[in-house]
Scaffold this motif. Structure first.
Motif, PDB file in Angstrom:
ATOM      1  N   THR A  47       0.837  -1.202   0.000  1.00 21.14           N
ATOM      2  CA  THR A  47       0.000   0.000   0.000  1.00 21.14           C
ATOM      3  C   THR A  47       0.869   1.248   0.000  1.00 21.14           C
ATOM      4  O   THR A  47       0.610   2.201  -0.735  1.00 21.14           O
ATOM      5  CB  THR A  47      -0.936   0.001   1.221  1.00 21.14           C
ATOM      6  OG1 THR A  47      -1.752  -1.167   1.179  1.00 21.14           O
ATOM      7  CG2 THR A  47      -1.818   1.236   1.239  1.00 21.14           C
ATOM      8  N   ARG A  48       1.929   1.241   0.805  1.00 20.71           N
ATOM      9  CA  ARG A  48       2.822   2.398   0.855  1.00 20.71           C
ATOM     10  C   ARG A  48       3.510   2.624  -0.499  1.00 20.71           C
ATOM     11  O   ARG A  48       3.683   3.751  -0.946  1.00 20.71           O
ATOM     12  CB  ARG A  48       3.875   2.251   1.936  1.00 20.71           C
ATOM     13  CG  ARG A  48       4.689   3.534   2.027  1.00 20.71           C
ATOM     14  CD  ARG A  48       5.694   3.539   3.099  1.00 20.71           C
ATOM     15  NE  ARG A  48       6.386   4.777   3.256  1.00 20.71           N
ATOM     16  CZ  ARG A  48       7.062   5.448   2.332  1.00 20.71           C
ATOM     17  NH1 ARG A  48       7.077   5.037   1.091  1.00 20.71           N
ATOM     18  NH2 ARG A  48       7.713   6.545   2.612  1.00 20.71           N
ATOM     19  N   LEU A  79      -4.597  12.066 -10.790  1.00 17.63           N
ATOM     20  CA  LEU A  79      -3.528  11.197 -11.267  1.00 17.63           C
ATOM     21  C   LEU A  79      -2.914  10.398 -10.112  1.00 17.63           C
ATOM     22  O   LEU A  79      -2.648   9.205 -10.241  1.00 17.63           O
ATOM     23  CB  LEU A  79      -2.449  12.020 -11.975  1.00 17.63           C
ATOM     24  CG  LEU A  79      -1.215  11.271 -12.459  1.00 17.63           C
ATOM     25  CD1 LEU A  79      -1.598  10.251 -13.525  1.00 17.63           C
ATOM     26  CD2 LEU A  79      -0.183  12.240 -12.996  1.00 17.63           C
ATOM     27  N   ALA A  80      -2.702  11.045  -8.991  1.00 22.04           N
ATOM     28  CA  ALA A  80      -2.121  10.361  -7.830  1.00 22.04           C
ATOM     29  C   ALA A  80      -3.032   9.246  -7.332  1.00 22.04           C
ATOM     30  O   ALA A  80      -2.584   8.128  -7.094  1.00 22.04           O
ATOM     31  CB  ALA A  80      -1.862  11.363  -6.710  1.00 22.04           C
ATOM     32  N   VAL A  81      -4.301   9.546  -7.202  1.00 19.90           N
ATOM     33  CA  VAL A  81      -5.244   8.599  -6.593  1.00 19.90           C
ATOM     34  C   VAL A  81      -5.695   7.519  -7.567  1.00 19.90           C
ATOM     35  O   VAL A  81      -5.780   6.342  -7.203  1.00 19.90           O
ATOM     36  CB  VAL A  81      -6.459   9.362  -6.014  1.00 19.90           C
ATOM     37  CG1 VAL A  81      -7.532   8.412  -5.533  1.00 19.90           C
ATOM     38  CG2 VAL A  81      -6.006  10.278  -4.893  1.00 19.90           C
ATOM     39  N   ASN A  82      -5.965   7.902  -8.821  1.00 22.18           N
ATOM     40  CA  ASN A  82      -6.562   6.963  -9.774  1.00 22.18           C
ATOM     41  C   ASN A  82      -5.630   6.483 -10.879  1.00 22.18           C
ATOM     42  O   ASN A  82      -6.019   5.652 -11.690  1.00 22.18           O
ATOM     43  CB  ASN A  82      -7.807   7.596 -10.421  1.00 22.18           C
ATOM     44  CG  ASN A  82      -8.869   7.887  -9.395  1.00 22.18           C
ATOM     45  OD1 ASN A  82      -9.113   7.077  -8.512  1.00 22.18           O
ATOM     46  ND2 ASN A  82      -9.481   9.044  -9.489  1.00 22.18           N
ATOM     47  N   GLY A  94     -10.091   3.266  -0.954  1.00 28.84           N
ATOM     48  CA  GLY A  94     -10.369   4.230   0.107  1.00 28.84           C
ATOM     49  C   GLY A  94      -9.515   5.486   0.067  1.00 28.84           C
ATOM     50  O   GLY A  94      -9.730   6.399   0.851  1.00 28.84           O
ATOM     51  N   TRP A  95      -8.557   5.552  -0.844  1.00 28.95           N
ATOM     52  CA  TRP A  95      -7.710   6.747  -0.954  1.00 28.95           C
ATOM     53  C   TRP A  95      -8.443   7.757  -1.818  1.00 28.95           C
ATOM     54  O   TRP A  95      -8.859   7.452  -2.941  1.00 28.95           O
ATOM     55  CB  TRP A  95      -6.373   6.379  -1.566  1.00 28.95           C
ATOM     56  CG  TRP A  95      -5.339   7.456  -1.521  1.00 28.95           C
ATOM     57  CD1 TRP A  95      -5.259   8.475  -0.617  1.00 28.95           C
ATOM     58  CD2 TRP A  95      -4.238   7.623  -2.415  1.00 28.95           C
ATOM     59  NE1 TRP A  95      -4.162   9.259  -0.892  1.00 28.95           N
ATOM     60  CE2 TRP A  95      -3.519   8.766  -1.983  1.00 28.95           C
ATOM     61  CE3 TRP A  95      -3.777   6.922  -3.520  1.00 28.95           C
ATOM     62  CZ2 TRP A  95      -2.378   9.207  -2.627  1.00 28.95           C
ATOM     63  CZ3 TRP A  95      -2.640   7.370  -4.150  1.00 28.95           C
ATOM     64  CH2 TRP A  95      -1.942   8.494  -3.711  1.00 28.95           C
ATOM     65  N   THR A  96      -8.615   8.976  -1.314  1.00 27.87           N
ATOM     66  CA  THR A  96      -9.360  10.005  -2.033  1.00 27.87           C
ATOM     67  C   THR A  96      -8.463  11.203  -2.343  1.00 27.87           C
ATOM     68  O   THR A  96      -7.399  11.373  -1.736  1.00 27.87           O
ATOM     69  CB  THR A  96     -10.567  10.493  -1.212  1.00 27.87           C
ATOM     70  OG1 THR A  96     -10.083  11.088   0.000  1.00 27.87           O
ATOM     71  CG2 THR A  96     -11.514   9.347  -0.879  1.00 27.87           C
ATOM     72  N   VAL A 132       4.213  17.432  -3.293  1.00 29.83           N
ATOM     73  CA  VAL A 132       2.981  16.652  -3.170  1.00 29.83           C
ATOM     74  C   VAL A 132       3.156  15.698  -1.993  1.00 29.83           C
ATOM     75  O   VAL A 132       4.169  15.004  -1.877  1.00 29.83           O
ATOM     76  CB  VAL A 132       2.678  15.855  -4.457  1.00 29.83           C
ATOM     77  CG1 VAL A 132       1.391  15.069  -4.315  1.00 29.83           C
ATOM     78  CG2 VAL A 132       2.601  16.784  -5.655  1.00 29.83           C
ATOM     79  N   SER A 133       2.166  15.681  -1.117  1.00 25.76           N
ATOM     80  CA  SER A 133       2.203  14.770   0.024  1.00 25.76           C
ATOM     81  C   SER A 133       0.821  14.155   0.218  1.00 25.76           C
ATOM     82  O   SER A 133      -0.184  14.684  -0.252  1.00 25.76           O
ATOM     83  CB  SER A 133       2.631  15.506   1.296  1.00 25.76           C
ATOM     84  OG  SER A 133       1.701  16.517   1.605  1.00 25.76           O
ATOM     85  N   ALA A 134       0.797  13.033   0.912  1.00 24.94           N
ATOM     86  CA  ALA A 134      -0.476  12.354   1.190  1.00 24.94           C
ATOM     87  C   ALA A 134      -0.376  11.623   2.512  1.00 24.94           C
ATOM     88  O   ALA A 134       0.691  11.124   2.887  1.00 24.94           O
ATOM     89  CB  ALA A 134      -0.824  11.380   0.076  1.00 24.94           C
ATOM     90  N   ALA A 135      -1.482  11.581   3.209  1.00 21.93           N
ATOM     91  CA  ALA A 135      -1.597  10.807   4.447  1.00 21.93           C
ATOM     92  C   ALA A 135      -2.786   9.870   4.272  1.00 21.93           C
ATOM     93  O   ALA A 135      -3.871  10.298   3.890  1.00 21.93           O
ATOM     94  CB  ALA A 135      -1.809  11.725   5.644  1.00 21.93           C
TER      95      ALA A 135
END
Length: 165
Positions: A47-48, A79-82, A94-96, A132-135
């Motif tokens: 996942t990471r 682009l990041a999510v999909n 579940g990542w939005t 760009v960051s994501a949690a």
């Protein structure tokens, strides 16, 4: 009474029938726990890696996008999510897009003033960088919480120097 109990146990002294069954009964819970732990850890790691790939793709897209910042940000988050600028299928369930943050660092120094190291090749003293960051709160399969660990939140970060604008 103790004599009869002693005689009962002495009957099994040299008897080896069923010893493999006892060994398996003792070892099986530990092997299952180890296998579940390996599965859970590999799933977290996978996942990471998917999150990291999405964030890297989005930052590269932002660095080269020629439209305005707001339009590019929306497309880069998708682009990041999909995995595609428009539509696509989810990289991680579940990542939005609301969990992805895109910022523009306006005046990063091209040369580190403390060490004199050149951080970015530039004809100017400063460069623009897309960050760009994501949690992502990892939905555990149950083993983590069963072992007493808290919730796992995976965070990723990537930056690229903006080539356009």
């Amino acid at each position: 009474m103790f004599i009869k109990l002693r005689q009962f146990f002495l009957r099994f002294h040299h008897d080896e029938q069923g010893s493999a069954l006892v060994e398996i009964a003792v070892v099986t819970p530990f092997v299952l726990l180890l296998a579940a732990g390996v599965f859970e850890f590999s799933n977290i790691f996978n996942t990471r890696l998917l999150l990291e790939a999405g964030v890297e793709d989005a930052s590269r897209y932002m660095a080269r996008c020629s439209s305005d910042w707001d339009t590019c940000s929306g497309l880069a988050k998708n682009l990041a999510v999909n995995g595609a600028v428009i539509n696509g299928s989810a990289r991680v369930t579940g990542w939005t897009t609301s969990q992805v943050t895109i910022t523009k660092a306006q005046s990063l120094q091209a040369i580190d003033s403390a060490t004199g190291t050149q951080l970015y090749l530039s004809s100017t003293g400063t460069v623009v960088v897309a960050q760009v960051s994501a949690a992502y709160p990892y939905p555990t399969l149950g083993l983590w919480s069963y072992l007493g660990f808290g919730n796992v939140e995976l965070t990723v970060f990537h930056q690229e120097r903006v080539l356009g604008w």
